[in-house]
Design a protein around this motif. Structure first.
Motif, mmCIF file in Angstrom:
data_model
loop_
_atom_site.group_PDB
_atom_site.id
_atom_site.type_symbol
_atom_site.label_atom_id
_atom_site.label_comp_id
_atom_site.label_asym_id
_atom_site.label_seq_id
_atom_site.Cartn_x
_atom_site.Cartn_y
_atom_site.Cartn_z
ATOM 1 N N GLY A 85 0.819 -1.202 0.000
ATOM 2 C CA GLY A 85 0.000 0.000 0.000
ATOM 3 C C GLY A 85 0.849 1.245 0.000
ATOM 4 O O GLY A 85 2.082 1.199 -0.036
ATOM 5 N N SER A 86 0.174 2.342 -0.006
ATOM 6 C CA SER A 86 0.811 3.644 0.058
ATOM 7 C C SER A 86 -0.083 4.510 0.932
ATOM 8 O O SER A 86 -0.978 5.204 0.436
ATOM 9 C CB SER A 86 0.965 4.225 -1.343
ATOM 10 N N ILE A 87 0.144 4.431 2.259
ATOM 11 C CA ILE A 87 -0.727 5.116 3.211
ATOM 12 C C ILE A 87 -0.026 6.335 3.794
ATOM 13 O O ILE A 87 1.192 6.356 3.928
ATOM 14 C CB ILE A 87 -1.230 4.166 4.314
ATOM 15 N N THR A 88 -0.831 7.329 4.118
ATOM 16 C CA THR A 88 -0.264 8.589 4.601
ATOM 17 C C THR A 88 -0.732 8.952 5.997
ATOM 18 O O THR A 88 -0.490 10.065 6.445
ATOM 19 C CB THR A 88 -0.626 9.728 3.631
ATOM 20 N N GLY A 110 -3.678 9.465 -2.251
ATOM 21 C CA GLY A 110 -4.614 10.314 -2.983
ATOM 22 C C GLY A 110 -5.644 10.984 -2.098
ATOM 23 O O GLY A 110 -6.553 11.638 -2.587
ATOM 24 N N GLY A 111 -5.518 10.799 -0.760
ATOM 25 C CA GLY A 111 -6.478 11.396 0.157
ATOM 26 C C GLY A 111 -7.800 10.650 0.194
ATOM 27 O O GLY A 111 -8.830 11.208 0.549
ATOM 28 N N ASN A 112 -7.765 9.356 -0.179
ATOM 29 C CA ASN A 112 -8.998 8.571 -0.144
ATOM 30 C C ASN A 112 -8.916 7.500 0.945
ATOM 31 O O ASN A 112 -7.848 7.176 1.432
ATOM 32 C CB ASN A 112 -9.266 7.932 -1.506
ATOM 33 N N LEU A 113 -10.071 6.974 1.318
ATOM 34 C CA LEU A 113 -10.140 5.906 2.302
ATOM 35 C C LEU A 113 -9.909 4.578 1.593
ATOM 36 O O LEU A 113 -10.529 4.298 0.572
ATOM 37 C CB LEU A 113 -11.504 5.902 2.998
ATOM 38 N N ASN A 129 -5.232 -6.623 -3.193
ATOM 39 C CA ASN A 129 -5.073 -5.182 -3.386
ATOM 40 C C ASN A 129 -5.864 -4.410 -2.342
ATOM 41 O O ASN A 129 -6.789 -4.937 -1.730
ATOM 42 C CB ASN A 129 -5.571 -4.777 -4.779
ATOM 43 N N TRP A 130 -5.497 -3.150 -2.184
ATOM 44 C CA TRP A 130 -6.277 -2.247 -1.351
ATOM 45 C C TRP A 130 -7.548 -1.897 -2.114
ATOM 46 O O TRP A 130 -7.506 -1.658 -3.317
ATOM 47 C CB TRP A 130 -5.486 -0.974 -1.072
ATOM 48 N N GLN A 131 -8.667 -1.850 -1.420
ATOM 49 C CA GLN A 131 -9.914 -1.404 -2.028
ATOM 50 C C GLN A 131 -10.086 0.079 -1.729
ATOM 51 O O GLN A 131 -9.950 0.501 -0.578
ATOM 52 C CB GLN A 131 -11.101 -2.181 -1.465
ATOM 53 N N ILE A 132 -10.383 0.855 -2.759
ATOM 54 C CA ILE A 132 -10.610 2.289 -2.601
ATOM 55 C C ILE A 132 -12.081 2.478 -2.249
ATOM 56 O O ILE A 132 -12.966 2.026 -2.972
ATOM 57 C CB ILE A 132 -10.264 3.051 -3.897
ATOM 58 N N LEU A 133 -12.348 3.158 -1.129
ATOM 59 C CA LEU A 133 -13.715 3.298 -0.634
ATOM 60 C C LEU A 133 -14.275 4.707 -0.739
ATOM 61 O O LEU A 133 -15.436 4.930 -0.405
ATOM 62 C CB LEU A 133 -13.783 2.833 0.823
ATOM 63 N N SER A 134 -13.458 5.676 -1.168
ATOM 64 C CA SER A 134 -13.961 7.048 -1.285
ATOM 65 C C SER A 134 -13.277 7.751 -2.450
ATOM 66 O O SER A 134 -12.278 7.264 -2.989
ATOM 67 C CB SER A 134 -13.706 7.822 0.012
#
Length: 161
Positions: A85-88, A110-113, A129-134
């Motif tokens: 992942g790429s978490i901030t 990207g500033g998304n959940l 994979n990470w699921q994009i929720l927002s």
């Protein structure tokens, strides 16, 4: 968090050296902060969750390389390494009784959940994979995931931008 395996209240933090540390309540006092063996440097606030299927304590943290780091206790500490992942921001972890999954939520670059989960039943393993929720740019740094046993639902709370 309460760890039913040890019977202790436990807290986790990032030490001044960037390593994972723990302290727990003995019933009369809190222990000194102790480093958790193994693992790389982390940043922010780690989050812990008890997995009733494996009967292990899981701790998740953001690595200084912006990946999700996993630690677990099954009688001794293990650093399972990066889950990618790429978490901030610091992650939030929860055990979802409805699905039987461990679920981790974090703010992506990207500033998304985003969500990553571990299937504890059937063929065990992490989602690929990470699921994009927002939508991008909609999530600030704070978020919290909780399981509601009354409604049998998982809820994620976050601050918007």
């Amino acid at each position: 968090m309460y760890n039913p395996a040890s019977g202790h209240l436990e807290v986790y933090g990032t030490g001044t050296d960037g390593k994972l540390e723990e302290s727990y309540y003995t019933g009369t006092k809190w222990t000194a902060w102790n480093p958790v063996d193994g693992g790389g440097s982390i940043t922010g606030v780690p989050d812990a969750v008890y997995d009733p299927i494996t009967k292990s304590l899981e701790v998740y943290a953001a690595g200084t390389d912006h990946t999700l780091q996993e630690y677990y206790w099954d009688g001794s500490w293990h650093h399972n390494g990066s889950l990618g992942g790429s978490i901030t921001a610091s992650p939030s972890a929860v055990y979802n009784r409805a699905s039987g999954n461990l679920e981790v939520y974090a703010r992506g670059t990207g500033g998304n959940l985003q969500e990553k989960f571990y299937h504890g039943t059937g063929t065990p393993g992490w989602s690929k994979n990470w699921q994009i929720l927002s939508k991008p740019g909609t999530i600030a740094n704070s978020r919290s995931a909780v399981y509601d046993p009354i409604d049998n639902t998982l809820e994620v709370y976050t601050a918007g931008t």
